[in-house]
Structure formats: structure tokens, C-alpha cells
Design a protein around this motif. Structure first.
Motif, short mmCIF file in Angstrom:
data_model
loop_
_atom_site.label_atom_id
_atom_site.label_comp_id
_atom_site.label_asym_id
_atom_site.label_seq_id
_atom_site.Cartn_x
_atom_site.Cartn_y
_atom_site.Cartn_z
N ARG A 90 0.89 -1.23 -0.07
CA ARG A 90 0.07 0.00 0.18
C ARG A 90 0.75 1.11 -0.03
O ARG A 90 1.66 1.47 0.86
CB ARG A 90 -0.75 0.21 1.28
N PHE A 91 0.74 2.05 -1.20
CA PHE A 91 1.49 3.36 -1.04
C PHE A 91 0.37 4.54 -0.68
O PHE A 91 -0.45 4.67 -1.29
CB PHE A 91 1.79 3.74 -2.47
N THR A 92 0.74 5.19 0.44
CA THR A 92 0.26 6.27 0.78
C THR A 92 0.65 7.57 0.27
O THR A 92 1.90 7.61 0.41
CB THR A 92 0.21 6.41 2.42
N LEU A 93 0.06 8.44 -0.53
CA LEU A 93 0.47 9.32 -1.24
C LEU A 93 0.36 10.84 -0.57
O LEU A 93 -0.95 10.92 -0.12
CB LEU A 93 -0.27 9.51 -2.61
N LYS A 94 1.23 11.55 -0.39
CA LYS A 94 1.19 12.86 0.26
C LYS A 94 1.47 14.03 -0.52
O LYS A 94 2.36 13.91 -1.42
CB LYS A 94 1.92 12.98 1.38
N ALA A 95 0.87 15.03 -0.51
CA ALA A 95 1.28 16.39 -1.41
C ALA A 95 2.53 17.18 -0.58
O ALA A 95 2.82 16.71 0.49
CB ALA A 95 0.05 17.15 -1.44
N SER A 96 2.97 18.27 -1.29
CA SER A 96 4.07 18.86 -0.83
C SER A 96 3.66 19.43 0.48
O SER A 96 4.71 19.75 1.50
CB SER A 96 4.63 19.59 -1.84
N ASN A 97 2.44 19.79 0.73
CA ASN A 97 2.02 20.51 2.05
C ASN A 97 1.48 19.45 2.87
O ASN A 97 1.23 19.88 3.99
CB ASN A 97 0.75 21.45 1.70
N GLY A 98 1.97 18.33 2.71
CA GLY A 98 1.58 17.29 4.03
C GLY A 98 0.08 16.52 3.62
O GLY A 98 0.13 15.81 4.49
N GLN A 99 -0.44 17.13 2.97
CA GLN A 99 -2.08 16.73 2.61
C GLN A 99 -2.04 15.33 2.12
O GLN A 99 -1.45 15.08 1.08
CB GLN A 99 -2.83 17.61 2.03
N PHE A 100 -3.11 14.59 2.51
CA PHE A 100 -3.11 13.13 2.09
C PHE A 100 -3.87 13.10 0.65
O PHE A 100 -4.66 13.64 0.73
CB PHE A 100 -4.06 12.31 2.87
N MET A 101 -3.26 12.51 -0.16
CA MET A 101 -3.84 12.41 -1.47
C MET A 101 -4.32 11.29 -1.94
O MET A 101 -5.33 11.17 -3.01
CB MET A 101 -2.53 12.45 -2.56
N GLY A 102 -4.42 10.03 -1.15
CA GLY A 102 -5.11 8.81 -1.47
C GLY A 102 -4.07 7.67 -1.20
O GLY A 102 -2.79 7.69 -1.06
N ASN A 103 -4.62 6.46 -1.11
CA ASN A 103 -4.02 5.10 -1.14
C ASN A 103 -3.93 4.49 -2.56
O ASN A 103 -5.05 4.59 -3.20
CB ASN A 103 -4.54 4.31 -0.11
N CYS A 104 -2.91 3.69 -2.87
CA CYS A 104 -2.78 2.76 -4.06
C CYS A 104 -2.28 1.65 -3.56
O CYS A 104 -1.08 1.40 -3.06
CB CYS A 104 -1.77 3.50 -5.14
N ASP A 105 -3.05 0.61 -3.90
CA ASP A 105 -2.55 -0.77 -3.45
C ASP A 105 -2.17 -1.71 -4.68
O ASP A 105 -2.71 -1.63 -5.87
CB ASP A 105 -3.62 -1.53 -2.74
N HIS A 106 -1.42 -2.50 -4.46
CA HIS A 106 -0.65 -3.13 -5.55
C HIS A 106 -0.18 -4.89 -4.79
O HIS A 106 0.37 -4.54 -4.04
CB HIS A 106 0.58 -2.64 -6.18
N GLN A 128 -7.03 12.34 -4.76
CA GLN A 128 -7.69 13.30 -4.13
C GLN A 128 -7.44 14.79 -4.71
O GLN A 128 -8.25 15.72 -4.56
CB GLN A 128 -8.01 13.34 -2.62
N LEU A 129 -6.16 14.90 -5.05
CA LEU A 129 -5.60 16.19 -5.22
C LEU A 129 -5.00 15.88 -6.70
O LEU A 129 -4.73 14.94 -7.26
CB LEU A 129 -4.50 16.57 -4.49
N PRO A 130 -4.55 17.09 -7.44
CA PRO A 130 -4.09 16.84 -8.91
C PRO A 130 -2.69 16.40 -8.54
O PRO A 130 -2.07 16.49 -7.60
CB PRO A 130 -3.72 18.17 -9.10
N ALA A 131 -2.36 15.45 -9.63
CA ALA A 131 -0.96 14.72 -9.33
C ALA A 131 0.08 15.63 -9.42
O ALA A 131 1.21 15.24 -8.61
CB ALA A 131 -0.97 13.79 -10.79
N ASN A 132 0.30 16.84 -10.02
CA ASN A 132 1.35 17.73 -9.92
C ASN A 132 1.63 18.31 -8.47
O ASN A 132 2.51 18.90 -8.19
CB ASN A 132 1.25 18.87 -10.91
N GLU A 133 0.82 17.94 -7.54
CA GLU A 133 0.93 18.56 -5.98
C GLU A 133 1.70 17.36 -5.51
O GLU A 133 2.05 17.27 -4.16
CB GLU A 133 -0.26 18.54 -5.15
N PHE A 134 1.85 16.25 -5.82
CA PHE A 134 2.53 14.83 -5.22
C PHE A 134 3.89 15.12 -4.88
O PHE A 134 4.55 15.91 -5.58
CB PHE A 134 2.68 13.85 -6.21
#
Length: 148
Positions: A90-106, A128-134
Motif C-alpha cells: 500500500r502506497f500512501t501518497l502525500k502532497a508537498s504541503n503534507g496533505q493526504f492524496m490517497g492510497n494505492c494498493d498493488h 484526491q488532489l491533482p497529481a502535480n501536487e504529489f
């Protein structure tokens, strides 16, 4: 007749004593024994899971923003015998401001190879946020539900 009555009373007394003992054991001792077993089992299982996860050697190699999604390249140790297929990453993705962007399971596939590592990639597009904020992906291992 007196011998029969004495035998009956002796058997009745033994039965009452045995039933009382079993009732007391069922109320007091049996739950404690069960709790000790559950605690021991949980510790052994936890130790196994921890050592297994450590032996997987999960590492994120590279992350790329591509077509409004995040592509994550990662590797795991080739532990063989199909055990890895019982687990997912499970990858937990966060934005540059630390905001949670979503989970991605593989799910980790069974791989039959002599290589030390298995290289995999996953595309995370339900964000949950635009990919460029990753900014960062945090990897963890989760156990797949087993269906019998």
C-alpha cells in the motif's frame, strides 16, 4: 438394600462433585488458559509478520508524475515460494504541503526467477488532489484476505 442405597449416594456425591469441579473450571480456569493461548499465538504471529516484512526488503526506486497519475517503481526481495502473493503493498501518497492524496494498493505477484529482486510498478490515478501536487509516497505491507 442398604448397600445399594450407599452405592447410589456415593455415585450421586461423586457426580455432584465432578459437575461442580467442571463448572468452576469452565467459569474460571478455561478462559484464562484460552487468553494465554491467544496471547502466545498473537506474539508468534506478530514476530513472524515482522520478520517476513523485513525480509521482503521493500524499496521505492522512483516516482514519476505522468498523465495526471503517479507512477511508482519499486522492488522487493525475491523470497520465493509464493509467500509474497499473500501480501500487497500500500502506497500512501502525500502532497508537498503534507496533505493526504490517497492510497494505492498493488498485489505482489508470484514470480519464478533466480534474480535477487523483483522490480514492479504501479500507477496511482485515483487521487484526491491533482497529481502535480504529489511529493512523497510511503510504502507499507498489508495482508491480503485469504479466501478458502
Amino acid at each position: 438394600m442398604k448397600k445399594v442405597l450407599n452405592g447410589f449416594l456415593l455415585g450421586l456425591g461423586f457426580s455432584i462433585a465432578f459437575a461442580s469441579f467442571m463448572t468452576i473450571w469452565a467459569i474460571t480456569a478455561q478462559p484464562r488458559i484460552e487468553a494465554m493461548f491467544e496471547e502466545s499465538y498473537s506474539k508468534v504471529k506478530s514476530d513472524f509478520d515482522s520478520s517476513f516484512i523485513d525480509s521482503m526488503g521493500l524499496k521505492i526506486d522512483k516516482t514519476v508524475i505522468q498523465d495526471q497519475s503517479v507512477l511508482i517503481n519499486y522492488k522487493v526481495n525475491n523470497i520465493g515460494s509464493g509467500l509474497a502473493s499473500l501480501y500487497s503493498v500500500r502506497f500512501t501518497l502525500k502532497a508537498s504541503n503534507g496533505q493526504f492524496m490517497g492510497n494505492c494498493d498493488h498485489q505482489i505477484p508470484e514470480a519464478f526467477t533466480n534474480n535477487n529482486f523483483i522490480f514492479l510498478s504501479v500507477r496511482c490515478s485515483d487521487l484526491q488532489l491533482p497529481a502535480n501536487e504529489f511529493d512523497v509516497a510511503i510504502a507499507s505491507v498489508i495482508k491480503n484476505r485469504q479466501q478458502f
